[in-house]
Write a protein that holds these residues in place. Structure first.
Motif, short mmCIF file in Angstrom:
data_model
loop_
_atom_site.label_atom_id
_atom_site.label_comp_id
_atom_site.label_asym_id
_atom_site.label_seq_id
_atom_site.Cartn_x
_atom_site.Cartn_y
_atom_site.Cartn_z
N ARG A 78 0.85 -1.20 0.00
CA ARG A 78 0.00 0.00 0.00
C ARG A 78 0.88 1.24 0.00
N GLN A 79 0.29 2.34 -0.45
CA GLN A 79 0.97 3.63 -0.39
C GLN A 79 1.17 4.01 1.07
N GLY A 80 2.31 4.66 1.37
CA GLY A 80 2.61 5.05 2.74
C GLY A 80 1.88 6.32 3.15
N ILE A 81 0.56 6.31 3.01
CA ILE A 81 -0.28 7.46 3.38
C ILE A 81 -1.11 7.05 4.60
N LYS A 82 -1.11 7.88 5.64
CA LYS A 82 -1.86 7.58 6.87
C LYS A 82 -1.56 6.16 7.33
N SER B 145 6.88 4.45 0.04
CA SER B 145 6.68 5.85 -0.36
C SER B 145 7.94 6.34 -1.06
N TYR B 146 7.79 7.45 -1.71
CA TYR B 146 8.92 8.10 -2.39
C TYR B 146 10.00 8.45 -1.36
N ALA B 147 9.58 8.90 -0.18
CA ALA B 147 10.54 9.28 0.87
C ALA B 147 11.38 8.08 1.30
N ASP B 148 10.76 6.88 1.38
CA ASP B 148 11.51 5.67 1.73
C ASP B 148 12.63 5.42 0.72
N VAL B 149 12.29 5.54 -0.56
CA VAL B 149 13.25 5.27 -1.64
C VAL B 149 14.44 6.23 -1.51
N ARG C 291 15.56 -3.37 -7.49
CA ARG C 291 14.68 -4.53 -7.61
C ARG C 291 13.56 -4.48 -6.56
N MET C 292 13.92 -4.03 -5.36
CA MET C 292 12.92 -3.90 -4.29
C MET C 292 11.86 -2.88 -4.68
N LYS C 293 12.31 -1.77 -5.26
CA LYS C 293 11.40 -0.71 -5.69
C LYS C 293 10.46 -1.21 -6.79
N ILE D 40 3.81 10.03 -11.96
CA ILE D 40 5.22 10.32 -12.26
C ILE D 40 6.10 9.11 -11.91
N LEU D 41 5.79 8.43 -10.80
CA LEU D 41 6.54 7.21 -10.47
C LEU D 41 6.38 6.16 -11.56
#
Length: 702
Positions: free
Chosen positions: A209-213, A332-336, A358-360, A461-462
C-alpha cells in the motif's frame, strides 16, 4: 539407511508421517557422507534435515548458529521432543560448560549448538572420532553478498580443512546465485550438493500500500486480527518507539525492539513475544533471526526494506506453521530517497543500489507480486498466484498520454533541477514559498494539472519513471530528469498507458467479520490454544513448542478421543503424546459434550431469547457472544422486537451526527424504499445497519 527407519524416527520424535519436499533427499545425502548446501524458505523444514540424522548418527552433531535466542529455542524444542541437546556460549559459567564437556566425553549428547565466536571453547574436545556431522545454520551470514553479513562466520572455512572426513551441511532461507557460490567457496565445500527448495510460501498473502496515513491503516489492519501475534518492521529505532507508544495508547499490546536497548531488555521483550505475553513487536531488522515462533500470523513493513532478500526473510517469519498469514508493505517516495542515501554510503554501493532498484520494482509492480519475488530467486512461475493484492484487484489502465506530456514537459521546464515534490507542486499551481520564490509560477506548465490530486500526480510520475521516460538523479538532490525516451512522448505522439490509482479508502469487512470472531472465540481451537498456553506457563517454555497452531487446527477437525487417534495427528510424537495427550483429549471430549448439550438447548430458541438477554442489561456484543451469533443478526432481532413495541433504545446504537445525516438524506432523496440509495449517497461512509437503525427511529418519530 532404510526408509522405514527414517519415517519411524520422523514420527517418533517430530510427530510427522511423511517428509516435506527435499528433506529425505538431503538426509540421505548426509548419510552418504556428502557436503550439502540447503536453500529452503523459512518454515520449510530446514532443521529436520540435520536434526533427524543427528538422532541416528553414532556421534555428536555440531550446529553453528548466530544467535543465543535461536539456540535456546531450538534446544528447548528438541528436549520437548525427547532428544538430548544442549547449547554452549560464553555467557555460561564454568560449571555449566564442564557439565556439557562431560556429556561430550561420554557420548550422551546428540546435538550441540554453538555460536561461531565460541568455537574456540570447544576446540580441545573436538576430533573426527567424536563428531558425526557439522551443520551451519543461517549460512548466508558468511557472504558479503548476503543481506546479513557477519564477520565471525568467515573463520568457518577451517572446519572442512580440520575435519575433512566429516560431512558439512550449510543451510539458509535466502540466498541468490552469487551468495550460494560464495557460501560454498568460503566453507571450502565447492563440491557440495545444492538443494534449492521452492521459495513459494503459498500461505502468505502479499499486499503493498501507499505510505499514506500508515498508522490509521495499521490500526484497522490489527483490529481485524484480534489476539494474533505480529511484527511491524521499521527503518529507524525512533520509529519503533513512537509507533509502539501510539499503539499502546490505542489499547494494543505492543513493544519496541531495537539494537539500542540494553541486552537484558531486548532478551525480556523477545521472551515475552515468544511466550505469547506480548502480541505485537515494533522492530528494526535486528529482530527476528532468533525467532522460531511458528504462530506469527502477520508481518507489516512500516517502511520499504532495502532489498528483496531481507524482505523475503522478514515476511517468512509469518505463518511458519503453514496456516494462512498476512503480509503488508508500505512504501513511499521518501523511503526510496532515504534507502538510496544509505546505499550510497556502503562499500559495495553498486550491488546495494541494484538490489534497492529490484525492491522498488516489486513495490511499484502492476503484475503478480509473487512472480516478481520468486523470479528474483531464480524460480519462474507461469500462472498468477491469486493471493496478492494485484491478483485480487488488477489495476485498470487508461490513456494517460496527456497527463504524461504535462508531467514530462514540466520536468523539462524545470531544467531537470527539481525533485518530484516540486514538479507536482508546479503542475498543481501551488502557491508555497518554494514555488513562488523561484518564479516557477511564470512557467507555462504552472497549474496545468490542477484537476489531478497531489497523490495521483505522484503515482503517475513514479509510473513514468518505471516506464523509462524519467529518472531520479539521487546524487543531485533527487532531481527528476528526462531520459532519451521522453521525446517519443513529447514530440513523436507515442501513447502512454497509465494505471489508475486505486481508491485507498479503508473499509473494514462487513461488521469486521464479527460472526467469524465470535465463532473463533468459542471454537475448540481457542479452547486448545488456552490449554496449550496454561501448560506453557507451567513448564516455562514457548507455547508453540508444545504443539503449533497447525497441529491444534488438525485436532479441531479430527477430534481425537483416544491415544491411538491422537498419535495420528501431524505434529504429535511419542514423547508429546505421553506428556500432554491426556489433557488435550480430555479438553476435546468436554468440548464435544458441551456442543451437543448446546445444540439441544438451542432448538426452539427465537429472537425473543435475544429480548430476554437485552432486558437483563446485556450489551449487543455480550448477547452476540452468548448466542454465538453475529452482531448483525442480534441487531435484526432487536429491530423486530422494536417493531413489536418492545422497549428497545435504538438511539444507543447510532451517533447523533449519523442520525441527523440520514434524516437530511431522506428528504433530499425523496424517501426511497431501499437502503442502497442512502449507502451510495453517503459514499459508503455509513454502514447499511446504521442506516436501517436510523430509518426505524425516524419512522417511529414520524
Amino acid at each position: 539407511m532404510e526408509k522405514q527407519q527414517l519415517l519411524n524416527t520422523l514420527k517418533e520424535y517430530f510427530g510427522y508421517d511423511s517428509f516435506r519436499p527435499l528433506q529425505e533427499k538431503i538426509i540421505r545425502s548426509i548419510f552418504d557422507g556428502k557436503d550439502n548446501l540447503v536453500i529452503m524458505p523459512t518454515g520449510g523444514g530446514k532443521s529436520i534435515c540435520y536434526q533427524l540424522p543427528a538422532i541416528l548418527l553414532p556421534k555428536l552433531t555440531i550446529v553453528i548458529s548466530p544467535l543465543i535466542a535461536l539456540m535456546k529455542d531450538q534446544v528447548d524444542g528438541l528436549k520437548a521432543n525427547g532428544i538430548e541437546a544442549e547449547f554452549l556460549n560464553s555467557s555460561q559459567d564454568a560449571a555449566d560448560q564442564e557439565s556439557i564437556f562431560q556429556k561430550i566425553d561420554k557420548n550422551e549428547l546428540k546435538l550441540l549448538y554453538i555460536a561461531p565466536e565460541s568455537l574456540q571453547i570447544l576446540d580441545r574436545f573436538l576430533t573426527e572420532e567424536n563428531i558425526s556431522l557439522i551443520a551451519i545454520d543461517e549460512a548466508h551470514c558468511i557472504s558479503s553478498w548476503g543481506h546479513d553479513f557477519r564477520p565471525a562466520y568467515t573463520q568457518l572455512g577451517y572446519l572442512k580443512k580440520r575435519f575433512s572426513n566429516i560431512p558439512i551441511v550449510a543451510l539458509t532461507a535466502t540466498a541468490d546465485k552469487a551468495t550460494r557460490h560464495d557460501i560454498c567457496q568460503q566453507l571450502n565445500i565447492p563440491e557440495a550438493k545444492k538443494h534449492i527448495s521452492s521459495f513459494d510460501r503459498k500461505n502468505l498473502s502479499l499486499e503493498v500500500r501507499q505510505g499514506i496515513k500508515r498508522f490509521e491503516q495499521i490500526i484497522k489492519f490489527i483490529k481485524n486480527r484480534p489476539d494474533e501475534s505480529g511484527i511491524i518492521y521499521c527503518l529507524s529505532r525512533k520509529n519503533t518507539e513512537e509507533l509502539a507508544e501510539k499503539l499502546q495508547q490505542k489499547g494494543l499490546d505492543a513493544k519496541a525492539y531495537h539494537a539500542g536497548l540494553k541486552h537484558e531488555e531486548r532478551e525480556s521483550i523477545q521472551d515475552d513475544f515468544i511466550n505469547d505475553k506480548t502480541e505485537i513487536i515494533c522492530a528494526t531488522v535486528a529482530f527476528g533471526m532468533g525467532i522460531d515462533k511458528s504462530n506469527i500470523r502477520w508481518v507489516v513493513h512500516y517502511n520499504m526494506p532495502k532489498n528483496l532478500e531481507g524482505y523475503y526473510q522478514e515476511i517468512g517469519r509469518a505463518g511458519r506453521d503453514g496456516l494462512p498469514s498476512d503480509t503488508l508493505l508500505f512504501h513511499s517516495y521518501a523511503d526510496v530517497v532515504q534507502l538510496q542515501r544509505f546505499a550510497e554510503n556502503t562499500k559495495n554501493k553498486d550491488i546495494q543500489v541494484a538490489k534497492l532498484d529490484r525492491m522498488k520494482q516489486y513495490a511499484e509492480a502492476l503484475t503478480c507480486r509473487r512472480k516478481i519475488l520468486l523470479s528474483y530467486f531464480g524460480e519462474i512461475k507461469q500462472e498468477d498466484c491469486g493471493n496478492c493484492d494485484i491478483c485480487k484487484n488488477p489495476p485498470q489502465f487508461f490513456d494517460g498520454t496527456v497527463a504524461a506530456q504535462k508531467a514530462l514537459s514540466c520536468i523539462y521546464r524545470l531544467k531537470g533541477k527539481e525533485p518530484l515534490t516540486t514538479v507536482v507542486d508546479v503542475l498543481r499551481g501551488s502557491q508555497n514559498e518554494q514555488t513562488l520564490s523561484k518564479n516557477y509560477n511564470r512557467l507555462k506548465t504552472y497549474g496545468i494539472g490542477q484537476d489531478i490530486s497531489w497523490n495521483n500526480w505522484q503515482q503517475y510520475i513514479l509510473q513514468l519513471i518505471n516506464l523509462g521516460y524519467a529518472e531520479i538523479a539521487f546524487h543531485q538532490g533527487n532531481a527528476l530528469k528526462l531520459t532519451k525516451h521522453a521525446k517519443d512522448v513529447l514530440f513523436e505522439g507515442k501513447k502512454v498507458h497509465l494505471a489508475k490509482v486505486p481508491d485507498r479508502k479503508l473499509q473494514t469487512a462487513a461488521a469486521n467479520n464479527t460472526s467469524e470472531k465470535i465463532a473463533a472465540e468459542n471454537s475448540l481451537f481457542e479452547k486448545l490454544r488456552q490449554l496449550r498456553l496454561a501448560i506453557a506457563r507451567e513448564e516455562e517454555i514457548p507455547a508453540y513448542l508444545i504443539f503449533n497452531d497447525a497441529t491444534l487446527k488438525e485436532m479441531e477437525r479430527s477430534r481425537p478421543m483416544t491415544d491411538d487417534d491422537f498419535m495420528l495427528i501431524n505434529g504429535v510424537g511419542r514423547k508429546k503424546m505421553e506428556e500432554y495427550g491426556y489433557r488435550f483429549i480430555k479438553e476435546i471430549i468436554a468440548f464435544s459434550k458441551q456442543k451437543r448439550t448446546r445444540k439441544k438447548q438451542k432448538k426452539g430458541k427465537t429472537y425473543k431469547i435475544t429480548g430476554e438477554l437485552y432486558a437483563e442489561g446485556k450489551t449487543l456484543e455480550e448477547i452476540a457472544k452468548e448466542r454465538e451469533l453475529s452482531e448483525i443478526t442480534i441487531m435484526s432481532h432487536l429491530l423486530k422486537l422494536y417493531d413489536e413495541g418492545q422497549n428497545i433504545d435504538l438511539k444507543q446504537f447510532i451517533g447523533k451526527v449519523d442520525l441527523e445525516a440520514v434524516k437530511k438524506a431522506k428528504k433530499e432523496l425523496g424517501d426511497p424504499d431501499k437502503l442502497k440509495p442512502y449507502f451510495e449517497h453517503f459514499e459508503e461512509a455509513i454502514p447499511y445497519n446504521d442506516i436501517k437503525i436510523a430509518l426505524k427511529i425516524i419512522e417511529n418519530e414520524d
